[in-house]
Design a protein around this motif. Structure first.
Motif, short mmCIF file in Angstrom:
data_model
loop_
_atom_site.label_atom_id
_atom_site.label_comp_id
_atom_site.label_asym_id
_atom_site.label_seq_id
_atom_site.Cartn_x
_atom_site.Cartn_y
_atom_site.Cartn_z
N LEU A 1 0.83 -1.20 0.00
CA LEU A 1 0.00 0.00 0.00
C LEU A 1 0.87 1.24 0.00
CD1 LEU A 1 -2.78 -1.09 2.53
CD2 LEU A 1 -2.92 -1.01 0.05
N LYS A 2 1.98 1.19 0.79
CA LYS A 2 2.88 2.35 0.81
C LYS A 2 3.44 2.60 -0.58
CE LYS A 2 4.43 1.88 5.66
NZ LYS A 2 5.59 1.63 6.54
N LEU A 3 3.91 1.50 -1.18
CA LEU A 3 4.51 1.64 -2.51
C LEU A 3 3.49 2.21 -3.49
CD1 LEU A 3 6.92 1.22 -4.36
CD2 LEU A 3 6.12 -1.13 -4.74
N CYS A 4 2.23 1.75 -3.36
CA CYS A 4 1.17 2.27 -4.26
C CYS A 4 0.97 3.75 -4.05
CB CYS A 4 -0.13 1.52 -3.99
SG CYS A 4 -0.13 -0.18 -4.58
N ALA A 5 1.00 4.19 -2.78
CA ALA A 5 0.79 5.61 -2.49
C ALA A 5 1.91 6.42 -3.08
CB ALA A 5 0.67 5.82 -0.99
N TYR A 6 3.17 5.93 -2.87
CA TYR A 6 4.30 6.69 -3.40
C TYR A 6 4.29 6.74 -4.93
CZ TYR A 6 6.01 6.18 1.39
OH TYR A 6 6.14 6.22 2.74
N LEU A 7 3.87 5.62 -5.55
CA LEU A 7 3.80 5.59 -7.02
C LEU A 7 2.73 6.57 -7.54
CD1 LEU A 7 4.14 1.78 -7.76
CD2 LEU A 7 5.78 3.57 -8.37
N ARG A 8 1.59 6.61 -6.81
CA ARG A 8 0.52 7.53 -7.25
C ARG A 8 0.99 8.95 -7.19
NH1 ARG A 8 -5.03 7.42 -8.03
NH2 ARG A 8 -6.11 9.37 -7.52
N MET A 9 1.87 9.24 -6.18
CA MET A 9 2.40 10.60 -6.06
C MET A 9 3.55 10.82 -7.02
SD MET A 9 2.29 11.37 -1.99
CE MET A 9 2.90 13.02 -2.27
N ARG B 1 6.81 -7.07 -8.00
CA ARG B 1 5.83 -7.90 -7.29
C ARG B 1 4.45 -7.24 -7.27
NH1 ARG B 1 9.69 -9.49 -2.10
NH2 ARG B 1 11.02 -11.04 -3.19
N LEU B 2 4.47 -5.92 -7.04
CA LEU B 2 3.20 -5.19 -7.01
C LEU B 2 2.50 -5.25 -8.36
CD1 LEU B 2 1.23 -3.33 -5.50
CD2 LEU B 2 2.62 -1.39 -6.24
N ARG B 3 3.28 -5.16 -9.41
CA ARG B 3 2.70 -5.21 -10.76
C ARG B 3 1.97 -6.52 -10.98
NH1 ARG B 3 4.09 -2.06 -15.12
NH2 ARG B 3 3.40 -2.88 -17.16
N LYS B 4 2.55 -7.63 -10.48
CA LYS B 4 1.93 -8.93 -10.64
C LYS B 4 0.67 -9.05 -9.81
CE LYS B 4 4.23 -12.64 -11.05
NZ LYS B 4 5.11 -13.83 -10.81
N LYS B 5 0.71 -8.49 -8.57
CA LYS B 5 -0.48 -8.55 -7.72
C LYS B 5 -1.64 -7.75 -8.31
CE LYS B 5 1.79 -9.40 -3.24
NZ LYS B 5 2.03 -8.89 -1.87
N LEU B 6 -1.25 -6.62 -8.86
CA LEU B 6 -2.32 -5.77 -9.42
C LEU B 6 -2.75 -6.22 -10.82
CD1 LEU B 6 -1.07 -2.21 -8.34
CD2 LEU B 6 -2.84 -3.61 -7.26
N GLU B 7 -2.02 -7.18 -11.40
CA GLU B 7 -2.33 -7.72 -12.73
C GLU B 7 -2.36 -6.61 -13.79
OE1 GLU B 7 -6.02 -9.75 -12.30
OE2 GLU B 7 -5.13 -11.48 -11.30
N VAL B 8 -1.33 -5.75 -13.70
CA VAL B 8 -1.23 -4.66 -14.67
C VAL B 8 -0.71 -5.22 -15.99
CG1 VAL B 8 -0.15 -2.44 -15.18
CG2 VAL B 8 -0.82 -3.02 -12.83
N ASN C 1 1.90 1.35 -18.03
CA ASN C 1 2.79 1.91 -17.00
C ASN C 1 2.13 1.78 -15.65
OD1 ASN C 1 3.77 4.40 -15.29
ND2 ASN C 1 5.37 3.96 -16.81
N LEU C 2 2.86 1.30 -14.62
CA LEU C 2 2.28 1.05 -13.30
C LEU C 2 1.86 2.33 -12.64
CD1 LEU C 2 1.65 -0.95 -11.03
CD2 LEU C 2 4.00 -0.68 -10.21
N THR C 3 2.65 3.38 -12.78
CA THR C 3 2.30 4.67 -12.17
C THR C 3 1.00 5.20 -12.77
OG1 THR C 3 4.63 5.15 -11.83
CG2 THR C 3 3.10 7.01 -11.77
N GLU C 4 0.87 5.14 -14.13
CA GLU C 4 -0.36 5.61 -14.79
C GLU C 4 -1.55 4.79 -14.32
OE1 GLU C 4 0.26 5.42 -18.93
OE2 GLU C 4 1.70 7.08 -19.02
N PHE C 5 -1.36 3.47 -14.15
CA PHE C 5 -2.44 2.61 -13.73
C PHE C 5 -2.98 3.03 -12.37
CE2 PHE C 5 -3.84 -1.14 -11.33
CZ PHE C 5 -4.85 -1.61 -12.17
#
Length: 956
Positions: free
Chosen positions: A904-912, A936-943, A948-952
């Motif tokens: 979740l932290k990584l997701c927050a930082y990526l969104r920012m 790992r996050l990319r696989k969990k989120l099935e992007v 791009n993971l940040t755009e997602f």
């Protein structure tokens, strides 16, 4: 002096009239035949009459027959009887008599209708035989049978009886005479028969004609005893050659002509015309033009026509005609190519040879033609040359000496022979093989010299011009101009002319000398030759003045400055006497149309006033002094003869020109009309329909006119006729009305008015109701529009508020994002600072220059590590992040519940949109660790791999 002048003028007029009213003995007048197939009724025609309008009526074997100059009409009697007698009055009634019946025809409901008078007979009286005579006498009408005389007057009938049978009743002026068989001649005086003393001298029976005679006397014709005169006291035989004729062929009836002639019809041999002295003027029978030799009735009209009702047909004899005919009814001499009168003999050149007969103007009707021996074959031309009669023949040329011939030349085809202008002692003749030369010699007359050498083409037309050259016309090859040597025996120069020289073609180019000028006739008009240009040009001045005769194929000299122009069968006499003006007279020669041999027309001048005209089967005598046409008299009125409905099937609406009304559904009509003028003439008509046409129509010979789909309204059909292209009749007007259709008549218009008023009333109410409804609707619409405006204003205000709120929220969000970013950067800075402190601690040394021991730095390192991994910082960041990005973690956890806090932290930082370095500082891991976590996050989120993971995460 004034009285003398008046008497002189009167004498002059009377002398002209008497001269113009002569009936000639030469030939026979023109006879027009109306056969049974033409008039469409029975053979026999028993009586003839004419009404005031000019319509002719005939008592026919099949009923009453009428003729108006164009249309024949038959009316049957009630029982289909033969009409034996017919008479007309001045009130439009036509009286007819037949077996057991008499009455009159009159217009009723616009149609000629029969009205019987037998119902007016005295009680117990009846008609048991034929009604043979009808006479109109002022206000009474007299009907005569062989047994009784019936007098119709004041709508009553009285009867005049006789002890014995009657023959025929005769009217002379205002007196009536009838023969009582075996009792002599009687006069009808009042209602009594009065015997004429000494009338037994006429014979026991057979008085068939009584006519007015000179000095107030009577001319009486009997069936067996000839002609008698009666001066009021004495009956005297009229000693005349006509008596033997009338006795032999049985006189049947008679009529007075032109005030001084008498025509008598016979049973066996046509009719005879005599003058007041008994001289025979004309004998006319079947061989001279009548259809039948049995003359049942005679009638002389006021236009100098003698009508003959025959046992088979009706004939009209044109008295006082300028044209008198002699026809070869038996085919004795064939087709006439040339005719001439010479030395008291008449000669006819025909396709069979040369015929002659003794000639006397007083016996021209009794010609006896004989063939001159040796003349058998085609005769082309007869010419009188210096008191010699020359005949151009198929076999050559010969002189005619009375009843024999003398050959001059054996050169075939003597077409035309003419004197040379340059030397009148020489003549040139056109032949089949060129030109022949002749010479006049004293004592011997015309003599053949030789055939002119150097030219052998057939020469139909020849003329010599002012230069002495000879023009030759070939029927098919064009024109030649020949120059002869000095003695005219040889052609020294030949010039040929065709289209290249301005001619319209090579065919039918004829040459004529017109007023000393050579002209060339073609089918396209006359041409002249110009020596300088060697060209032919149209003779426009002449062509324009000649009109339709500009394409004449033949010109024959008729006298001083007069010429016959013949245009393919049509003949005119053209006068050039008046300078600059041409008079063309063609109408009176319409009888000749098509009668002459085309291209070989021949007209010979006998005297200053008489011409001999060759026609196919005989000849015609033309008297110029009798050229007083009846067109000088008042022309008759044009008659409207029939109005036919032609809408779907033909139906006669009217037989008169009376005003009439026509139903709208029958608004397609045909108007038939005629001019009751019976002498041969060219009649053309012109009409103008007021209310339909804009102007008068073109002149036409049509005698009916169709009008279709006429609108309702009143019309005037105006009509006039032109006789012989000169005299024009008065205008005849026929008024008629096309009624309005049923849906536009007065009752319909009244109903329409009432309906309109009712519609107006109901319409007013409906309009008021609608106006009220519309007013309410308008109010409601205005209210709705006002509410809509208010709603739109509220929506606009709300949108403005929302916009302001949004802008405010966006500003707050931006502020929070900035705070969040600042907070994150502060944490990054803090961690970086602690990391730097940790790094610096490891570098610390004691006073001896040695690194500090781990025991010494472990406590400090622990404090630093605890500071870097302090969860309070994260919770503070998490709260700030949730305020800026509401429900982000809720959505992320809801969609991916398997995410751990570090994820979740990584997701927050990526969104920012933090960099890997910043995230490694915050997470207190290496850059490699950040990459591993991102993977790992990319696989969990099935992007998707291409996303791009940040755009997602920013789109979440």
């Amino acid at each position: 002096m004034f009285r003398i002048l008046r008497l002189f003028l009167l004498f002059f007029l009377l002398s002209n009239y008497s001269f113009a009213s002569d009936i000639k003995s030469i030939g026979v007048p023109y006879i027009e035949n109306y056969s049974k197939s033409v008039y469409g009724a029975g053979n026999q025609n028993w009586s003839i009459a004419k009404d005031q309008q000019g319509v002719m009526y005939y008592g026919n074997a099949e009923g009453l027959l009428t003729f108006d100059g164009k249309y024949w009409q038959k009316y049957r009697m009630p029982n289909g009887q033969i009409v034996r007698s017919v008479a007309t009055d001045n009130k439009g009634k036509i009286y007819t008599g037949c077996f057991g019946e008499f009455g009159y025809w009159a217009i009723k409901d616009n149609k000629l209708t029969y009205h019987s008078l037998t119902s007016l007979l005295p009680k117990g009286s009846k008609i048991t035989d034929e009604v043979w005579k009808i006479y109109i006498d002022r206000d009474r009408v007299i009907f005569q049978t062989f047994s009784k005389i019936f007098v119709y007057q004041n709508n009553k009938i009285s009867i005049v009886s006789s002890p014995k049978s009657l023959l025929f009743l005769h009217k002379v002026n205002n007196r009536f005479f009838v023969e009582v068989l075996e009792n002599g001649l009687h006069e009808l005086v009042g209602n009594k028969l009065v015997y004429l003393p000494k009338s037994d001298q006429l014979g026991k029976q057979g008085i068939l004609s009584i006519l007015p005679y000179k000095n107030g006397g009577l001319l009486i014709g009997t069936s067996k005893n000839g002609l008698f005169t009666y001066d009021g006291k004495t009956f005297s035989p009229l000693n005349t050659p006509a008596n033997d004729f009338l006795k032999t062929y049985q006189l049947n009836n008679g009529v007075r002509l032109l005030g001084k002639y008498y025509a008598f019809g016979t049973i066996l041999n046509g009719l005879i015309i005599i003058d007041e002295n008994g001289n025979v003027v004309q004998k006319i029978n079947k061989s001279s033009g009548l259809q039948n030799n049995t003359v049942l009735s005679l009638y002389a009209d006021d236009e100098q026509n003698l009508w003959a009702g025959l046992d088979n047909g009706i004939d009209r004899i044109e008295l006082n005609s300028p044209l008198y005919f002699y026809f070869d009814k038996t085919g004795q001499f064939g087709t006439v190519y040339s005719s001439i009168i010479f030395n008291n003999k008449i000669y006819l050149g025909t396709n069979q040879g040369l015929f002659y007969s003794d000639w006397s103007p007083n016996s021209a009707s009794n010609l006896n033609f004989k063939l001159i021996q040796g003349s058998q074959g085609q005769v082309w031309e007869l010419n009188i040359i210096d008191n010699e009669l020359i005949c151009g023949h198929n076999s050559g040329t010969f002189k005619v000496l009375g009843d024999r011939i003398e050959w001059i030349s054996r050169t075939g085809g003597g077409w035309t022979i003419k004197k040379l202008n340059s030397n009148p002692n020489y003549l040139i003749q056109g032949t089949y093989v060129g030109l022949s030369l002749y010479q006049k010699t004293p004592g011997t007359g015309l003599k053949f010299i030789k055939q002119i050498s150097g030219f052998d083409a057939p020469s139909r037309f020849i003329e010599q011009d002012n230069k002495g050259d000879i023009w030759v016309g070939h029927a098919y090859k064009g024109l030649y101009k020949l120059t002869l040597n000095s003695d005219y025996t040889k052609v020294v120069s030949i010039k040929y002319f065709d289209e290249r020289n301005g001619l319209p073609g090579n065919y039918n180019i004829n040459i004529f000398n017109l007023e000393n000028r050579i002209v060339f006739s073609t089918d396209y008009g006359f041409y002249t030759y110009d020596e300088l240009s060697n060209k032919f040009t149209r003779y426009e001045v002449l062509n324009k003045k000649l009109g339709s005769f500009a394409s004449s194929n033949n010109i024959i000299k008729a006298g001083e400055k007069k010429y016959w122009f013949i245009n393919h069968g049509k003949t005119s006499l053209v006068n050039f006497t008046e300078p600059g003006k041409i008079e063309i007279d063609s109408n009176q020669f319409s009888l000749l149309d098509g009668r002459m041999v085309q291209y070989y027309e021949n007209i010979s001048k006998i005297s200053n006033s008489i011409y001999l005209i060759s026609v196919d089967d005989g000849f015609v005598i033309y008297h110029t002094q009798q050229n007083q046409s009846n067109t000088r008299n008042k022309l008759p009125k044009i008659l409207i003869r029939r109005i036919d409905d032609i809408t779907d099937k033909y139906h006669t609406l009217s037989e008169t020109g009376n005003d009439m009304e026509i139903p709208y559904r029958r608004n397609n009509i045909r108007i038939s009309f005629s001019l009751p003028y019976y002498r041969q003439s060219n009649i053309k008509y012109q009409y103008f329909l007021e209310g339909y046409s804009k102007d008068w129509s073109e002149w036409s010979d049509a005698t009916d006119k169709d009008f279709t789909n006429l609108a309702s309204g009143s019309y005037k059909f105006k009509l006039r006729a032109k006789l012989n292209d000169s005299s024009v009749t008065n205008v005849t007007t026929f008024k008629f009305t096309i009624l309005r259709p049923w849906y536009l008549n007065n009752w319909s218009l009244l109903v329409y008015s009432l309906l309109f008023a009712i519609i107006l009333i109901f319409g007013k109410k409906i309009y008021e109701r609608k106006l009220k409804k519309d007013s309410l609707a308008i109010s409601a619409r205005l209210k709705a529009e006002r509410d809509e405006i208010l709603r739109k204003e509220a929506e606009a205000n709300e949108k403005q508020i929302n916009k302001l709120q949004t802008e405010k929220l966006q500003a707050e969000l931006a502020s929070k994002n900035r705070e969040l970013a600042n907070s994150a950067m502060t944490l990054v800075y803090k961690n970086e600072l602690l990391q730097k402190l940790s790094d610096e601690i490891t570098k610390l040394k004691d006073e001896n220059g040695k690194k500090l021991s781990d025991d010494q730095t472990r406590k400090i390192q622990k404090v630093i590590n605890d500071g870097m991994n302090d969860e309070r910082d994260w919770h503070l960041f998490e709260n700030s992040f949730n305020e800026a990005h509401e429900s982000f973690f809720k959505k992320l956890k809801a969609q991916h519940p398997d995410l751990v806090p570090n994820d979740l932290k990584l997701c927050a930082y990526l969104r920012m949109n933090m960099s890997s370095k910043e995230m490694s500082s915050l997470l207190n891991i290496s850059l490699r660790g950040v990459e591993i976590r991102r993977y790992r996050l990319r696989k969990k989120l099935e992007v998707p791999h291409d996303k791009n993971l940040t755009e997602f995460l920013m789109e979440l």
